[in-house]
Design an enzyme around this catalytic site. Structure first.
Site, short mmCIF file in Angstrom:
data_model
loop_
_atom_site.label_atom_id
_atom_site.label_comp_id
_atom_site.label_asym_id
_atom_site.label_seq_id
_atom_site.Cartn_x
_atom_site.Cartn_y
_atom_site.Cartn_z
N GLU A 86 9.23 4.36 6.58
CA GLU A 86 9.35 2.99 6.09
C GLU A 86 10.81 2.53 6.12
OE1 GLU A 86 5.66 2.45 2.93
OE2 GLU A 86 7.51 3.36 2.23
N GLY A 145 0.41 1.73 2.04
CA GLY A 145 0.07 1.55 0.64
C GLY A 145 -1.05 0.55 0.44
N SER A 146 -1.44 0.39 -0.82
CA SER A 146 -2.62 -0.41 -1.13
C SER A 146 -2.43 -1.89 -0.84
CB SER A 146 -3.01 -0.22 -2.61
OG SER A 146 -1.94 -0.59 -3.46
N THR A 147 -1.20 -2.40 -0.95
CA THR A 147 -0.96 -3.81 -0.66
C THR A 147 -0.84 -4.04 0.84
OG1 THR A 147 0.29 -3.88 -2.74
CG2 THR A 147 0.40 -5.82 -1.34
N ASP A 193 5.45 -4.94 4.40
CA ASP A 193 5.30 -3.69 3.65
C ASP A 193 5.20 -4.01 2.17
OD1 ASP A 193 5.11 -0.99 3.13
OD2 ASP A 193 7.06 -0.46 3.96
N GLY A 194 4.71 -3.07 1.41
CA GLY A 194 4.63 -3.23 -0.03
C GLY A 194 5.85 -2.64 -0.73
N THR A 195 5.79 -2.58 -2.05
CA THR A 195 6.88 -2.00 -2.82
C THR A 195 6.34 -1.50 -4.15
OG1 THR A 195 9.12 -2.38 -3.67
CG2 THR A 195 7.55 -4.19 -3.95
N GLY A 250 6.11 5.48 -3.21
CA GLY A 250 5.01 5.99 -4.03
C GLY A 250 3.89 6.58 -3.19
N GLY A 251 3.73 6.05 -1.98
CA GLY A 251 2.71 6.57 -1.08
C GLY A 251 3.19 7.72 -0.22
#
Length: 225
Positions: free
Chosen positions: A106, A30-32, A84-86, A99-100
C-alpha cells in the site's frame, strides 16, 4: 446494511467517480476498498478500460474475479489514481494504515501515485493519530528485537497473531502493532521506527493522501489538502 457499511459504500461510490478509461489505478485493501473495487467491476462491465495494481493477494483475487486487468507495481513508473481505505486520519490527512496487513505494498503504491484518494467511514476521523496502533512490518527473525526497541521508544509492541500463529503478510513478514498513545509528532515516530534494524515498513502514511472521502449518516464529507 448497517450504518458503518453504508458509510463505507457511500464513500466508495463517490471515490470511483475519479476513475477514467486509460488510467493506471491502484486498488487498496480492506473492507472499505472492497466496495470501491466492486464498483469498478461494475464500471468494467459498462465499458471502462483501466489497468489496475492490487495491493494484496486478497485484492488481487477480488479484482480478477471482476475481470479487472492487472499489472504489477514494478511494471509502471507512475500510477494515475489510487483508491484505498484507512484505519484513521487526522486534519492534516495523515493516516495510520495496515490493519489488514498490506501496508508495505500500500505504501509503495501510494509513493508513486499522482492522486491518492482515501475512503473512510465516520469512525476513522480523529483529532490526533494514535487511537489505532501503528502496524510495523518486520523481518521474522528480528521480531523480538524490534519489539524491545519499540519499548525503548516509549511504545508497547504487540506481535500480531492469527489463529494462534504469527500473522504473515503477503511477503511472509510479521507485524508488530505499536501503541504510542496520542502521537503528537508522527514524523518523529515514523523516522525512529524506520531506523530500527529489521523494520520493513511502518503504518504511518504521512503526506501521501490528496483527498479523503468520508461517508456519514448525512452523506459525503470531502477533505482536501
Amino acid at each position: 446494511m448497517n450504518n458503518i457499511k453504508e458509510e463505507k459504500f457511500l464513500a466508495a461510490k463517490e471515490a470511483v467517480k475519479h476513475v477514467e478509461t486509460g488510467q493506471v489505478v491502484g486498488l487498496g485493501t480492506g473492507s472499505t476498498a472492497y466496495f470501491a473495487i466492486a464498483e469498478i467491476g461494475e464500471m468494467i462491465k459498462s465499458g471502462l478500460r483501466i489497468k489496475a495494481i492490487p495491493t494484496s493477494s486478497q485484492t488481487e483475487d477480488q479484482a480478477r474475479s471482476l475481470g479487472i486487468e492487472l499489472v504489477s507495481v514494478d511494471d509502471v513508473d507512475a500510477i494515475d489514481l489510487t483508491i484505498d481505505g484507512t484505519d484513521e486520519f487526522d486534519d492534516n490527512l495523515n493516516l495510520i494504515k495496515g490493519g489488514g496487513g498490506a501496508l508495505l505494498k500500500e505504501k509503495m503504491v501510494a509513493r508513486i501515485t499522482k492522486k491518492q484518494v482515501i475512503i473512510a467511514d465516520s469512525s476513522k476521523k480523529v483529532d490526533v493519530l494514535g487511537v489505532f496502533m501503528i502496524p510495523v512490518e518486520v523481518l521474522p527473525f528480528t521480531v523480538n528485537y524490534v519489539q524491545r526497541r519499540i519499548s525503548e521508544l516509549g511504545g508497547a509492541g504487540n506481535i500480531r497473531m492469527k489463529e494462534g500463529k504469527h500473522f504473515l503478510t503477503d511477503e511472509e513478514n510479521y507485524i508488530i502493532d505499536a501503541d504510542f498513545g496520542e502521537i503528537e509528532d508522527p514524523y518523529d515516530i515514523s523516522d525512529k521506527l524506520n531506523n530500527i534494524e529489521g523494520v520493513v515498513c511502518n503504518g504511518l502514511f504521512l503526506d501521501l493522501a490528496d483527498v479523503v472521502i468520508m461517508g456519514t449518516e448525512d452523506g459525503i464529507v470531502t477533505f482536501e489538502k
